[in-house]
Design a protein around this motif. Structure first.
Motif, short mmCIF file in Angstrom:
data_model
loop_
_atom_site.label_atom_id
_atom_site.label_comp_id
_atom_site.label_asym_id
_atom_site.label_seq_id
_atom_site.Cartn_x
_atom_site.Cartn_y
_atom_site.Cartn_z
N ALA A 127 0.82 -1.21 0.00
CA ALA A 127 0.00 0.00 0.00
C ALA A 127 0.85 1.26 0.00
O ALA A 127 0.40 2.33 -0.43
CB ALA A 127 -0.93 -0.01 1.21
N ALA A 128 2.09 1.14 0.47
CA ALA A 128 2.96 2.32 0.50
C ALA A 128 3.31 2.81 -0.89
O ALA A 128 3.74 3.97 -1.05
CB ALA A 128 4.24 1.99 1.28
N SER A 129 3.14 1.99 -1.91
CA SER A 129 3.45 2.41 -3.28
C SER A 129 2.36 3.28 -3.87
O SER A 129 2.51 3.80 -4.98
CB SER A 129 3.66 1.19 -4.17
N VAL A 130 1.25 3.44 -3.14
CA VAL A 130 0.14 4.28 -3.60
C VAL A 130 -0.05 5.44 -2.64
O VAL A 130 -0.26 5.24 -1.44
CB VAL A 130 -1.17 3.46 -3.69
N LYS A 131 0.03 6.65 -3.15
CA LYS A 131 -0.21 7.85 -2.35
C LYS A 131 -1.47 8.51 -2.88
O LYS A 131 -1.51 8.97 -4.03
CB LYS A 131 0.98 8.80 -2.45
N ALA A 132 -2.51 8.50 -2.04
CA ALA A 132 -3.82 9.00 -2.47
C ALA A 132 -4.21 10.23 -1.68
O ALA A 132 -3.90 10.37 -0.49
CB ALA A 132 -4.88 7.92 -2.30
N ALA A 133 -4.93 11.13 -2.37
CA ALA A 133 -5.47 12.34 -1.73
C ALA A 133 -6.77 12.69 -2.42
O ALA A 133 -7.00 12.32 -3.57
CB ALA A 133 -4.48 13.50 -1.84
N ALA A 134 -7.64 13.40 -1.71
CA ALA A 134 -8.93 13.76 -2.28
C ALA A 134 -8.75 14.63 -3.51
O ALA A 134 -7.92 15.54 -3.53
CB ALA A 134 -9.78 14.48 -1.23
N GLY A 135 -9.57 14.35 -4.54
CA GLY A 135 -9.52 15.13 -5.77
C GLY A 135 -10.60 16.21 -5.77
O GLY A 135 -11.26 16.44 -4.75
N PRO A 136 -10.82 16.89 -6.90
CA PRO A 136 -11.87 17.91 -7.00
C PRO A 136 -13.23 17.33 -6.63
O PRO A 136 -13.59 16.23 -7.07
CB PRO A 136 -11.82 18.32 -8.48
N ALA A 137 -14.00 18.05 -5.84
CA ALA A 137 -15.25 17.51 -5.28
C ALA A 137 -16.34 17.32 -6.32
O ALA A 137 -17.21 16.46 -6.16
CB ALA A 137 -15.75 18.44 -4.17
N TRP A 138 -16.31 18.13 -7.41
CA TRP A 138 -17.42 18.08 -8.36
C TRP A 138 -17.02 17.54 -9.73
O TRP A 138 -17.70 17.76 -10.72
CB TRP A 138 -18.03 19.48 -8.50
#
Length: 888
Positions: free
Chosen positions: A199-210
């Motif tokens: 899982a450390a190979s994937v860095k995720a963050a929230a994208g544009p809400a709409w």
């Protein structure tokens, strides 16, 4: 034709798209010429107006152009990397880091997570800086530890991610007729896999809400919430089934249960389709009527609710088709316009293919549209041809729907799935009404009520528990009737088309017989026929300029004149109506010929086929003799290396070479029974795939080396064979068998045991069954996993037999022993057999280094041509009286 221009337009559109997808440029030119000639003939004989003929030709041309345009633009944005990967072969992989947006659900299955990413930037090892790249990637993450499952559960559609891993191309089909994963992903515009570790190979963050992806991510969250609610309402053995039935979530459905439904042709129940949409609209409409809304508002709200239901149920092609038809039908009803099921179906097909021409290759799309069209066209005439009993009317209505659905889906079913259970018709007749009109509505209402009143939802769901238990028990009982399960080879596409055309003619003929042909009444005209047809559709009469039936040309006139038959179909000769009797007999003969041809496609083929199937690091050899008998030597096997405490890694439906590759391949080739199943030895890479074979295809006899092994897979296979009462023969050197007049099998190894007792043999390689197979004048030596010591022992034994050289002569093909291990295929072995060619069955990414360079050098020194399954895929030898033909 002029009464249904939209339908003919869409048929031509589908034909043009199919031609562009499946034909070469020269074939497309021929198809275009044939289309022009057919259009001209339709105009010439008054079957189509010039305007309609031009419109149909335009439709075919537009569809072909759209598909060619889509193919031309469906290419990777990394052409130089693609060229390098194709040059390097299946092992090619490149370190890369991709940045983009998740555009699909992140599915967690054991230690595997998969999702799709639309990249914005990509950096391949060696690049000085990331480059802007628009590419769709399928990301596959292998988790390192169980807590990483919780991390992966947080990855949502619409999130921005950076993934580091290895870029590789999807696998191609390496067996003739096998599943082509690369082509499947290409139809979804995906050309690369990005394989990451941990899982450390994937860095995720929230994208544009709409964004569109984020909005769909919210729909995913609602589906997950509803799925969790269903888990609370139903016991564990039913929740996966109910989620598939009500929500279209099939990931949690028990694979064995799904197999049982599949055997009986019941999987359509678990695919959200028109029936589900109809039940949804009926229930919602009833609620809106209780609220005393006007008809116009009710129809408007129903129209707006359909897209939401389509999204919540997964938006598969079948539910998209049903949703589009429902929306068009509701809009037409609201405007008081003419409603026709075929027109709605044609409009839905046209809309979906314009949106994505690759829908045409989707099995769900094909089944949904073909079966729906068959039901619209065929149910009414079939029902009217049945008895008109008042008391049994609902049952007869259901019987007509079930029969037509089975007849229409039959060619598609055997083309893709290669089996038909003779209990499928009664199973559908009994279970479809119960599941569709009782279990599914109860589950849907329980889900809605349970969202705000858990106790009430559970109480309502409890009602369906017993129905589900009864359903599962009946499906298991019926599916277990193996004697009634038939296996069919995949027929050619022309056969599928011929069956559907013959069925359409039959429905048309039934319709004419039931409603009466205008020629039956001298005063009848085409206008009367149009009035009757409109009445059957419960729509206003529409005046149409149809030619009087009395003026129609009679295609049987010449035959009547030649054989001195009555000139009119109503005329009798010795009480016999020729047209009413002859045409049904012709149609029955056509169906009989088609059925026989499909069931026995190789009846008059006297070639023998030896196929070394690519099962990766393992052996599987299928042999068809000149008289149509089948031998299977070994079955490959997927090795697992699970350790205690790693049960969390297990996948819900793991890849198993027998069930996912070997059995479908054999069934596709029409192997209805195996005359001799040869187990060379009991190692896992040779037998694990055989468990599914023995469970799925009747086996008449098993030949093996007469030992047992203390391994779970070996003992399970033997227990299954004994439970099915399959005769098992412990073979030994010197045994011979004439399979037919041109097929002889002789056992070269192992030697005969001193006693006939079955002994324990943990080390199996050196007691492998070795066979000499003669087909016509060609000799195949099939060597198991023996090494050089055993090779020499076989040579010594054969040299002590005076007639050995005369008996065997030179070998045409030698199966390289032990996958090309360093200590096999000795110089002495090659000198004795002097083969023309050799085949090595090896995995493309095997870690053993097979075939070993020493073996390759010995084969090269002996002038032996080598084929390898890791490079050449399946290797097939076609043997006839005239010689040997090789295909890889």
């Amino acid at each position: 034709m002029s009464r249904r221009p939209l339908i003919w337009f869409v048929l031509c559109y589908v034909g043009g798209s199919a031609a562009a997808a499946g034909l070469s440029p020269r074939g497309m030119v021929y198809a275009g010429g044939a289309a022009v000639l057919m259009a001209a003939a339709g105009v010439l004989f008054g079957k189509a107006s010039p305007r309609l003929a031009i419109a149909c030709l335009l439709a075919a041309g537009l569809a072909a152009g759209e598909r060619l345009w889509a193919d031309a633009h469906n290419v990777t944005a990394l052409p130089e990397l693609m060229a390098a990967a194709q040059a390097e072969g299946p092992r090619a992989a490149y370190e890369a880091e991709a940045e983009g947006v998740i555009v699909s659900v992140a599915r967690i299955d054991g230690d595997r997570v998969s999702f799709r990413v639309r990249t914005e930037r990509l950096r391949v090892k060696g690049d000085a800086a990331p480059r802007a790249v628009r590419e769709r990637l399928l990301v596959q993450v292998r988790l390192a530890e169980q807590p990483e499952q919780a991390v992966a559960a947080g990855w949502k559609r619409g999130d921005r991610v950076v993934v580091a891993g290895e870029l590789a191309q999807p696998a191609e089909a390496t067996n003739s007729g096998g599943f082509d994963y690369r082509r499947y992903l290409r139809s979804q515009r995906i050309h690369w896999l990005l394989k990451a570790k941990g899982a450390a190979s994937v860095k995720a963050a929230a994208g544009p809400a709409w964004s569109a992806a984020a909005m769909l991510g919210r729909v995913d969250a609602v589906r997950d919430s509803l799925g969790a609610r269903m888990n609370a309402l139903y016991p564990s053995d039913q929740s996966g089934y109910m989620k598939g039935l009500v929500l279209g979530i099939r990931e949690d459905l028990d694979p064995e249960q799904f197999q049982q439904f599949s055997r009986l042709g019941l999987t359509h129940i678990l695919a959200i389709s028109g029936l589900h949409v109809a039940v949804f609209l009926y229930a919602l409409g009833a609620m809106l009527r209780l609220a005393r809304l006007t008809r116009e508002r009710t129809l408007l709200l129903l129209t707006l609710a359909v897209p939401l239901y389509v999204l919540l149920s997964g938006a598969s092609p079948s539910v998209m088709r049903a949703g589009i038809m429902a929306i068009l039908g509701l809009l037409a009803a609201r405007m008081g316009k003419f409603k026709d099921g075929l027109h709605l179906l044609a409009a839905a097909a046209l809309a979906m293919l314009i949106y994505d021409p690759y829908f045409l290759e989707n099995v769900s799309f094909q089944l949904s549209f073909i079966v729906t069209a068959g039901l619209i066209v065929g149910v009414a005439p079939v029902r009217k041809a049945m008895p008109q009993w008042r008391r049994g009317k609902p049952l007869l209505d259901l019987a007509a729907v079930t029969l037509v659905a089975q007849l229409v889906s039959f060619p598609i079913t055997i083309y893709y799935f290669n089996q038909l259970h003779l209990l499928s018709l009664p199973a559908n007749f009994i279970l479809v009404p119960l599941i569709s009109f009782v279990v599914m509505p109860i589950g849907a209402v329980a889900l809605i009520i349970g969202s705000f009143w858990e106790g009430g939802g559970q109480a309502l769901a409890y009602v369906s528990h017993y129905a589900n238990d009864w359903t599962f028990a009946l499906v298991e009982k019926l599916a277990a009737a193996d004697m009634l399960r038939t296996i069919w080879a995949s027929p050619p596409l022309w056969w599928v088309a011929a069956w559907l055309v013959a069925l359409g003619i039959t429905f048309h003929g039934l319709n004419q017989r039931v409603t009466g042909h205008p020629a039956d009444d001298n005063a009848a005209s085409g206008q009367v026929q149009a009035t009757m047809a409109a009445a059957r559709l419960d729509t206003p009469t529409i005046p149409l300029p149809i030619q009087d039936a009395a003026e129609w040309p009679d295609p049987l006139a010449e035959l009547r004149q030649r054989f001195d038959l009555p000139a009119k179909e109503g005329d009798q000769h010795n009480g016999f109506s020729y047209k009413k009797t002859l045409i049904p007999l012709i149609l029955l003969s056509i169906f009989g010929i088609l059925l026989f041809w499909a069931y026995e496609p190789n009846r008059w083929d006297n070639k023998a086929i030896v196929s070394v199937i690519d099962v990766w690091q393992g052996d599987a050899i299928h042999i068809r003799t000149p008289e149509g008998k089948h031998l299977l030597i070994d079955g490959g096997g997927t090795l697992t290396f699970a350790k205690p405490g790693e049960e969390w890694r297990a996948r819900s439906d793991p890849f198993e070479v027998g069930r996912k590759l070997l059995v479908p391949l054999l069934m596709k080739r029409g192997v209805r029974e195996i005359d001799a199943l040869v187990i060379t030895h009991l190692d896992s890479d040779h037998i694990r795939g055989l468990q599914a074979v023995v469970e799925s295809i009747p086996v008449k006899s098993i030949w093996w080396n007469g030992t047992v092994k203390q391994a779970e897979d070996a003992q399970e296979l033997i227990r299954t064979a004994l439970a099915k009462r399959i005769p098992m023969y412990a073979v030994h050197a010197g045994m011979k068998m004439d399979m037919d007049a041109n097929t002889n099998v002789q056992v070269l190894w192992p030697p005969r045991a001193v006693k006939n007792d079955i002994v324990l043999g943990q080390e199996q390689n050196e007691i492998s069954v070795v066979l000499a197979l003669r087909l016509y004048d060609q000799l195949f030596v099939l060597s198991g996993d023996i090494n050089t010591v055993t090779e020499q022992a076989i040579i010594d034994r054969l040299q002590d037999t005076p007639e050995a050289i005369k008996l065997f002569g030179h070998a045409a093909v030698l199966k390289v022993a032990h996958h090309g291990s360093r200590y096999s295929t000795s110089k002495e072995w090659l000198d004795y057999w002097r083969p023309m060619g050799a085949v090595a069955s090896v995995g493309a990414t095997n870690s053993y280094g097979h075939p070993h360079p020493d073996v390759l050098a010995r084969l090269d020194s002996a002038g032996v041509r080598l084929w390898r399954t890791d490079v050449d895929g399946e290797v097939s030898f076609s043997v006839s009286r005239h010689g040997l033909l090789i295909r890889s």
